[in-house]
Enzyme design. Structure first.
Site, PDB file in Angstrom:
ATOM      1  N   SER A   1      -4.342  12.299  -0.181  1.00  0.00           N
ATOM      2  CA  SER A   1      -5.078  13.402  -0.917  1.00  0.00           C
ATOM      3  C   SER A   1      -5.723  12.358  -1.956  1.00  0.00           C
ATOM      4  CB  SER A   1      -4.833  14.600  -1.574  1.00  0.00           C
ATOM      5  OG  SER A   1      -3.885  14.758  -2.361  1.00  0.00           O
TER       6      SER A   1
ATOM      7  N   ALA B   1       1.376   8.135  -2.940  1.00  0.00           N
ATOM      8  CA  ALA B   1       3.011   7.879  -3.281  1.00  0.00           C
ATOM      9  C   ALA B   1       2.822   8.986  -3.549  1.00  0.00           C
ATOM     10  CB  ALA B   1       2.993   6.354  -4.353  1.00  0.00           C
TER      11      ALA B   1
ATOM     12  N   LYS C   1       7.405   7.373   0.672  1.00  0.00           N
ATOM     13  CA  LYS C   1       6.383   8.032   0.709  1.00  0.00           C
ATOM     14  C   LYS C   1       5.926   8.517   2.173  1.00  0.00           C
ATOM     15  CE  LYS C   1       2.920   4.961   1.797  1.00  0.00           C
ATOM     16  NZ  LYS C   1       2.045   5.686   1.413  1.00  0.00           N
TER      17      LYS C   1
ATOM     18  N   GLU D   1       1.504   2.829   7.982  1.00  0.00           N
ATOM     19  CA  GLU D   1       1.289   2.706   6.219  1.00  0.00           C
ATOM     20  C   GLU D   1       2.025   1.346   6.250  1.00  0.00           C
ATOM     21  OE1 GLU D   1       0.562   6.488   4.179  1.00  0.00           O
ATOM     22  OE2 GLU D   1       2.907   5.997   4.491  1.00  0.00           O
TER      23      GLU D   1
HETATM   24  C1  5RP Z   1       1.037   9.440   3.481  1.00  0.00           C
HETATM   25  C2  5RP Z   1       1.589   9.018   2.225  1.00  0.00           C
HETATM   26  C3  5RP Z   1       0.892   9.612   0.742  1.00  0.00           C
HETATM   27  O1  5RP Z   1       0.441   8.486   0.229  1.00  0.00           O
HETATM   28  C4  5RP Z   1       1.847  10.519  -0.058  1.00  0.00           C
HETATM   29  O2  5RP Z   1       2.269  11.619   0.475  1.00  0.00           O
HETATM   30  C5  5RP Z   1       0.847  10.851  -0.709  1.00  0.00           C
HETATM   31  O3  5RP Z   1      -0.336  11.887  -0.682  1.00  0.00           O
HETATM   32  P1  5RP Z   1      -1.032  12.762  -1.799  1.00  0.00           P
HETATM   33  O4  5RP Z   1      -2.414  11.208  -2.241  1.00  0.00           O
HETATM   34  O5  5RP Z   1      -1.917  13.703  -0.874  1.00  0.00           O
HETATM   35  O6  5RP Z   1      -0.376  13.051  -3.171  1.00  0.00           O
HETATM   36  O7  5RP Z   1       2.499   8.663   1.839  1.00  0.00           O
HETATM   37  O8  5RP Z   1       2.445   9.648   4.814  1.00  0.00           O
END
Ligand code: 5RP
Length: 218
Positions: A30, A83, A94, A103
């Site tokens: 997001s 993250a 992550k 990633e």
């Molecule tokens: C996806 C990730 C994202 O960077 C992590 O989950 C953070 O997500 P968000 O920006 O929605 O808080 O590692 O695999």
């Protein structure tokens, strides 16, 4: 400021790190979605992007930003990603969005990893957030038993198949006080594709959205 506004503020600040005529490494989630929307406002001055997920690729392309295959790109100056947890040493968990393997690959190629996050992601020690581990489907039960031997409580993320056709185990209660060692140990289990510890290759720069504004640390 809401949490989402803090994510957006960090994402917009990351534009400061994008040089003209470059290909930009783009993560998933997001916070990154805000970054992609911000990147669209300067799309005329970049060549395009390399993406860490099908979801981000679709959003980039919807904005008219060209998505390159990583194999066709020699140099990637920056990789921008979110993250689930990040420490003051810029080591991270992550993979909350199940995109951890791609990633980690794009992050490995990039010269500079810029983590964008709201301040709720900052932790003194990693491990409150369950550690995602991407696993080859036929190895799921074996890997789960091995993770229990390492002290964790793995939970199968039901209904999720990664972009690589694999499954995710979310490992609770793991002792991650030595994250680099644990990253290596878990990756050494046969059937593990990779795990969501970004300790060996952490971030280089952390851009944090807070109620008081955006802070940048190295
Ligand atoms: C996806 C990730 C994202 O960077 C992590 O989950 C953070 O997500 P968000 O920006 O929605 O808080 O590692 O695999």
């Amino acid at each position: 400021m809401t949490q989402d506004e803090m994510k957006k503020a960090a994402a917009v600040k990351a534009l400061d790190f994008i040089d003209n005529d470059t290909i930009v490494g783009v993560g998933t989630g997001s916070t990154v979605n805000h970054f992609i929307d911000a990147l669209a406002t300067i799309k005329e001055r970049i060549r395009g992007a390399v993406s860490s997920s099908e979801e981000s690729s679709r959003r980039l392309e919807a904005h008219g930003i060209e998505v390159f295959d990583l194999n066709s790109v020699d140099v990637l100056d920056v990789y921008i990603d979110g993250a689930d947890e990040v420490t003051e040493h810029l080591q991270m968990i992550k993979g909350g969005g199940a995109a951890l393997t791609r990633e980690k690959i794009v992050a490995a190629v990039a010269k500079t990893f810029i983590c964008i996050a709201d301040d709720s992601k900052q932790v003194p020690v990693l491990g409150q957030f369950p550690l995602p581990v991407e696993v080859i489907p036929m190895a799921r039960s074996y890997v789960a038993r091995e993770l229990v031997k390492l002290g964790g409580d793995p939970v199968y993320r039901q209904g999720v198949i990664t972009d690589n056709g694999n499954v995710i185990l979310d490992v609770h209660n793991m002792n991650l006080t030595a994250p680099s060692e644990m990253e290596e140990k878990i990756n050494g289990i046969v059937g593990v594709v990779t795990n969501g510890l970004f300790a060996h290759r952490g971030a280089d720069i952390l851009v944090t959205g807070t109620k008081a504004g955006v802070s940048v640390s190295k």
